[in-house]
Design a protein around this motif. Structure first.
Motif, mmCIF file in Angstrom:
data_model
loop_
_atom_site.group_PDB
_atom_site.id
_atom_site.type_symbol
_atom_site.label_atom_id
_atom_site.label_comp_id
_atom_site.label_asym_id
_atom_site.label_seq_id
_atom_site.Cartn_x
_atom_site.Cartn_y
_atom_site.Cartn_z
ATOM 1 N N ALA A 13 36.385 9.591 -21.168
ATOM 2 C CA ALA A 13 35.699 10.509 -20.255
ATOM 3 C C ALA A 13 34.201 10.228 -20.201
ATOM 4 O O ALA A 13 33.594 10.217 -19.120
ATOM 5 N N GLU A 16 34.869 12.343 -16.373
ATOM 6 C CA GLU A 16 36.145 12.568 -15.685
ATOM 7 C C GLU A 16 37.320 12.180 -16.576
ATOM 8 O O GLU A 16 37.206 11.292 -17.423
ATOM 9 N N ARG A 17 38.441 12.831 -16.350
ATOM 10 C CA ARG A 17 39.675 12.449 -17.030
ATOM 11 C C ARG A 17 40.345 11.308 -16.271
ATOM 12 O O ARG A 17 40.176 11.193 -15.051
ATOM 13 N N ARG A 47 41.783 9.431 -8.039
ATOM 14 C CA ARG A 47 40.623 9.915 -8.783
ATOM 15 C C ARG A 47 40.129 11.228 -8.184
ATOM 16 O O ARG A 47 39.950 11.345 -6.970
ATOM 17 N N SER A 48 39.879 12.216 -9.056
ATOM 18 C CA SER A 48 39.487 13.549 -8.589
ATOM 19 C C SER A 48 37.980 13.722 -8.482
ATOM 20 O O SER A 48 37.516 14.652 -7.823
ATOM 21 N N TYR A 49 37.205 12.885 -9.188
ATOM 22 C CA TYR A 49 35.750 13.029 -9.273
ATOM 23 C C TYR A 49 35.341 14.358 -9.898
ATOM 24 O O TYR A 49 34.223 14.828 -9.689
ATOM 25 N N LEU A 50 36.227 14.967 -10.675
ATOM 26 C CA LEU A 50 35.943 16.238 -11.330
ATOM 27 C C LEU A 50 35.446 15.972 -12.748
ATOM 28 O O LEU A 50 36.165 15.422 -13.575
ATOM 29 N N ALA A 51 34.198 16.350 -13.023
ATOM 30 C CA ALA A 51 33.611 16.125 -14.338
ATOM 31 C C ALA A 51 33.980 17.263 -15.276
ATOM 32 O O ALA A 51 33.681 18.428 -14.997
ATOM 33 N N HIS A 52 34.628 16.941 -16.385
ATOM 34 C CA HIS A 52 35.027 17.943 -17.362
ATOM 35 C C HIS A 52 34.026 18.071 -18.496
ATOM 36 O O HIS A 52 34.101 19.017 -19.285
#
Length: 428
Positions: free
Chosen positions: A224, A230-231, A237-242
């Protein structure tokens, strides 16, 4: 006895003798890169990209760990390893006082504080007793460096860390293929970090690094951190930063080149070991010169060869070691022997890390690191190639020739100005 080259005599090392190019680039390496270029998947996030995961699997198998994460540089590998452990602002990380500055930079980039430990005089790696003394209430990790390709004394260091429940991160940037008690570097601590810089024993065609670990949770955190927090995507790819992260991805071109090089790593290491040992056997006969010490419980990758000068054995008692080093450096270079100083100051003396600490305090608290900077010479890169034996033999000729003219070396050393590493820092 021929005259020194410095005085007009012939060079001991003939012109053109240099150990050959490094890295050695073969047709197989070129084809591996060409396959990526023709395939069109030029980033690790491209759908269907396989070169990066193939390198990760190959290096994990080589080291003997469950996981590997390929990243953009050796420095990024260190920063990601520390970030995966949660190292953050105010956390202290114990690092050796003599190493490349990237080790301390990685700690700083995480918001942490590098706390410097002196080194052992014979191995040049972190002294476990000094590392223990460096521990404090805010210590969050211990970061030994397998300097020059020799594993640090991991038994004692792991014990020091375990007593406080601290993770150990290996800086193995220079130690590809080395081992401690039969276990490869990169598999000795919680995480291991390698560089793939073209100067390293396992190179790429640009920049790159590798992080190894047996921990599934640290692996997920490192993956990550490498890609904006990101996962890994299941499909798209979601481009969602966790979590906070970096762009520290390695490219498929670099991964393909390194995987091709990896196939030859054992053969190159075997040839290097044979050539370097033969070279050191000759130098070991010269008074006033100490060749590297390799404890029986570990193997050396020979990324750099560091030689210690003993002025007393050269009839130079009382002459500053830095003055002897400068005289030998000049005479050996004139003979064609490519010795270098490498580091010019211990890390705690660098302006970037010193803070309010005086240079005199650095000298008092890290005497072995300071003495190593002043009293050693290094051989870098010229010995890495598989055909370097002839060059190393010529370099040994150069050392032996200079030792036949120690009278001039003594006069030069005594005439040197009285200055040490502190002069180089102050004059920066």
């Amino acid at each position: 006895m021929s005259a020194l080259a410095l005085l007009g005599g012939p060079r001991a090392v003939p012109a053109g003798v240099d150990g050959g190019p490094w890295p050695v680039v073969t047709a197989e390496d070129e084809q591996a890169v060409l396959n990526v270029l023709r395939g069109g998947r030029l980033t690790s996030t491209a759908a269907g990209e396989t070169e990066v995961p193939a390198l990760e699997r190959a290096w994990a198998d080589q080291v003997g760990t469950a996981h590997c994460v390929a990243v953009s540089s050796g420095t990024a590998a260190l920063q990601i390893a520390l970030g995966a452990l949660g190292i953050g602002p105010g956390d202290e990380v114990v690092v050796p006082a003599l190493t490349m500055n990237a080790t301390a930079h990685a700690v700083r980039q995480c918001g942490g504080v590098p706390v410097f430990s002196d080194i052992e005089p014979d191995t040049f790696t972190m002294d476990p007793a000094r590392a223990r003394d460096a521990l404090g209430p805010r210590t969050a990790a211990v970061l030994p460096v397998h300097l020059h390709g020799l594993p640090a004394g991991m038994g004692a260091l792991l014990e020091v860390a375990s007593r406080r429940g601290l993770p150990v991160v290996e800086d193995a940037a220079q130690a590809h293929g080395a081992a401690w008690r039969g276990t490869a570097t990169g598999a000795l601590g919680a995480l291991g970090c390698f560089s793939l810089h073209p100067s390293k024993n396992l190179p790429t065609c640009g920049e790159g690094g590798l992080v190894t670990t047996d921990s599934a949770s640290l692996y997920r955190a490192a993956v990550a951190l490498r890609n904006f927090g990101e996962r890994p995507p299941a499909r798209t790819r979601s481009y969602l930063a966790h979590r906070p992260g970096l762009n520290a991805r390695i490219g498929p071109v670099q991964a393909a080149f390194t995987r091709s090089q990896l196939a030859r790593l054992p053969a190159y290491a075997k040839a290097r070991e044979h050539a370097v040992v033969a070279f050191l056997d000759r130098l070991d006969r010269l008074p006033g010169l100490r060749v590297p010490y390799v404890p029986a419980d570990r193997t050396h990758a020979w990324h750099i060869v560091r030689l210690r000068i003993v002025p007393e054995e050269l009839d130079l008692a009382g002459v500053p070691p830095a003055a002897v080093r400068r005289a030998l450096h000049r005479v050996l270079r004139a003979e064609g022997v490519p010795v270098s100083q490498y580091q010019v100051a211990p890390l705690p003396a660098h302006p970037a890390f010193r803070g309010e600490t005086s240079l005199e305090q650095v000298a008092a608290t890290h005497p072995v690191s300071c003495a190593t900077v002043d009293g050693t010479l290094c051989l870098q890169r010229r010995h890495l190639g598989p055909n370097a034996a002839a060059a190393l033999a010529a370099y040994a000729d150069g050392f032996e020739k200079v030792w036949e003219h120690l009278g001039l070396v003594r006069r030069m050393a005594r005439a040197q100005p009285a200055r040490d590493w502190r002069h180089d820092v102050a004059g920066d």
